[in-house]
Design a protein around this motif. Sequence first.
Motif, PDB file in Angstrom:
ATOM      1  N   THR A  21       0.741  -1.244  -0.007  1.00 19.64           N
ATOM      2  CA  THR A  21      -0.057   0.057   0.016  1.00 19.64           C
ATOM      3  C   THR A  21       0.863   1.372   0.011  1.00 19.64           C
ATOM      4  O   THR A  21       0.542   2.261  -0.497  1.00 19.64           O
ATOM      5  CB  THR A  21      -0.944   0.016   1.334  1.00 19.64           C
ATOM      6  N   MET A  22       2.246   1.261   0.397  1.00 22.72           N
ATOM      7  CA  MET A  22       2.875   2.373   0.500  1.00 22.72           C
ATOM      8  C   MET A  22       3.277   2.707  -0.874  1.00 22.72           C
ATOM      9  O   MET A  22       3.732   4.072  -0.992  1.00 22.72           O
ATOM     10  CB  MET A  22       4.225   1.756   1.268  1.00 22.72           C
ATOM     11  N   ILE A  23       3.233   1.798  -1.988  1.00 28.13           N
ATOM     12  CA  ILE A  23       3.624   2.236  -3.109  1.00 28.13           C
ATOM     13  C   ILE A  23       2.870   3.336  -3.651  1.00 28.13           C
ATOM     14  O   ILE A  23       3.276   4.322  -4.412  1.00 28.13           O
ATOM     15  CB  ILE A  23       3.737   1.173  -4.130  1.00 28.13           C
ATOM     16  N   PRO A  24       1.480   3.169  -3.832  1.00 28.49           N
ATOM     17  CA  PRO A  24       0.683   4.287  -4.442  1.00 28.49           C
ATOM     18  C   PRO A  24       0.612   5.565  -3.560  1.00 28.49           C
ATOM     19  O   PRO A  24       0.471   6.642  -3.952  1.00 28.49           O
ATOM     20  CB  PRO A  24      -0.673   3.603  -4.387  1.00 28.49           C
ATOM     21  N   TYR A  42      -5.691  11.701  -7.598  1.00 28.65           N
ATOM     22  CA  TYR A  42      -6.514  11.094  -7.272  1.00 28.65           C
ATOM     23  C   TYR A  42      -6.419   9.380  -7.532  1.00 28.65           C
ATOM     24  O   TYR A  42      -7.264   8.674  -6.826  1.00 28.65           O
ATOM     25  CB  TYR A  42      -7.958  11.662  -7.790  1.00 28.65           C
ATOM     26  N   MET A  43      -5.947   9.044  -8.589  1.00 26.56           N
ATOM     27  CA  MET A  43      -5.841   7.639  -9.027  1.00 26.56           C
ATOM     28  C   MET A  43      -4.758   6.906  -7.852  1.00 26.56           C
ATOM     29  O   MET A  43      -5.368   5.866  -7.655  1.00 26.56           O
ATOM     30  CB  MET A  43      -5.557   7.732 -10.498  1.00 26.56           C
ATOM     31  N   HIS A  44      -3.970   7.569  -7.869  1.00 24.31           N
ATOM     32  CA  HIS A  44      -3.078   6.823  -6.765  1.00 24.31           C
ATOM     33  C   HIS A  44      -3.442   6.731  -5.480  1.00 24.31           C
ATOM     34  O   HIS A  44      -3.193   5.722  -4.928  1.00 24.31           O
ATOM     35  CB  HIS A  44      -1.662   7.633  -6.824  1.00 24.31           C
ATOM     36  N   TRP A  45      -3.991   7.727  -5.047  1.00 25.46           N
ATOM     37  CA  TRP A  45      -4.414   7.880  -3.374  1.00 25.46           C
ATOM     38  C   TRP A  45      -5.699   7.022  -3.520  1.00 25.46           C
ATOM     39  O   TRP A  45      -6.102   6.510  -2.358  1.00 25.46           O
ATOM     40  CB  TRP A  45      -4.640   9.430  -3.045  1.00 25.46           C
ATOM     41  N   GLY A  46      -6.364   7.011  -4.607  1.00 22.37           N
ATOM     42  CA  GLY A  46      -7.844   6.038  -4.457  1.00 22.37           C
ATOM     43  C   GLY A  46      -7.374   4.743  -4.457  1.00 22.37           C
ATOM     44  O   GLY A  46      -8.037   3.727  -3.748  1.00 22.37           O
ATOM     45  N   THR A  47      -6.237   4.309  -5.174  1.00 19.55           N
ATOM     46  CA  THR A  47      -5.567   3.038  -5.139  1.00 19.55           C
ATOM     47  C   THR A  47      -5.014   2.612  -3.786  1.00 19.55           C
ATOM     48  O   THR A  47      -5.528   1.608  -3.213  1.00 19.55           O
ATOM     49  CB  THR A  47      -4.713   2.884  -6.198  1.00 19.55           C
ATOM     50  N   ALA A  48      -4.490   3.637  -3.131  1.00 23.58           N
ATOM     51  CA  ALA A  48      -4.159   3.297  -1.618  1.00 23.58           C
ATOM     52  C   ALA A  48      -5.173   3.290  -0.736  1.00 23.58           C
ATOM     53  O   ALA A  48      -5.203   2.371  -0.191  1.00 23.58           O
ATOM     54  CB  ALA A  48      -3.317   4.420  -1.350  1.00 23.58           C
ATOM     55  N   LEU A  49      -6.170   3.744  -1.035  1.00 25.24           N
ATOM     56  CA  LEU A  49      -7.320   3.423  -0.261  1.00 25.24           C
ATOM     57  C   LEU A  49      -7.912   2.310  -0.351  1.00 25.24           C
ATOM     58  O   LEU A  49      -8.569   1.654   0.531  1.00 25.24           O
ATOM     59  CB  LEU A  49      -8.497   4.797  -0.359  1.00 25.24           C
ATOM     60  N   TYR A  50      -8.228   2.023  -1.620  1.00 25.43           N
ATOM     61  CA  TYR A  50      -8.823   0.689  -1.836  1.00 25.43           C
ATOM     62  C   TYR A  50      -7.847  -0.426  -1.143  1.00 25.43           C
ATOM     63  O   TYR A  50      -8.453  -1.375  -0.658  1.00 25.43           O
ATOM     64  CB  TYR A  50      -8.878   0.204  -3.251  1.00 25.43           C
ATOM     65  N   MET A  51      -6.624  -0.310  -1.410  1.00 21.20           N
ATOM     66  CA  MET A  51      -5.721  -1.246  -0.845  1.00 21.20           C
ATOM     67  C   MET A  51      -5.715  -1.503   0.624  1.00 21.20           C
ATOM     68  O   MET A  51      -5.792  -2.358   1.140  1.00 21.20           O
ATOM     69  CB  MET A  51      -4.209  -1.315  -1.133  1.00 21.20           C
ATOM     70  N   ALA A  52      -5.831  -0.342   1.155  1.00 25.80           N
ATOM     71  CA  ALA A  52      -5.972  -0.200   2.779  1.00 25.80           C
ATOM     72  C   ALA A  52      -7.491  -1.097   3.256  1.00 25.80           C
ATOM     73  O   ALA A  52      -7.379  -1.559   4.294  1.00 25.80           O
ATOM     74  CB  ALA A  52      -6.209   1.210   3.155  1.00 25.80           C
TER      75      ALA A  52
END
Length: 64
Positions: A21-24, A42-52
């Motif tokens: 999750t640290m990557i995005p 928003y794409m990167h942090w949205g991906t991080a939110l989904y992974m979290a």
Amino acid sequence: MLPFFYRGDRRSLAVMYAAATMIPIGDGLVILNRLGFAPPIYMHWGTALYMAIVTICLFRKKSL
């Protein structure tokens, strides 16, 4: 990650997913530093939110 998934080792899978999750998040911070709040952030942090969220679900469930 697939061997842990197939073996049913949720805890190891969740720890690896949490680390990934640290990557995005890092990518989003680079974009924030270079471009500010540009649309790619928003794409990167949205991906991080989904992974979290997936990581939390992996930690909460007891079995596959």
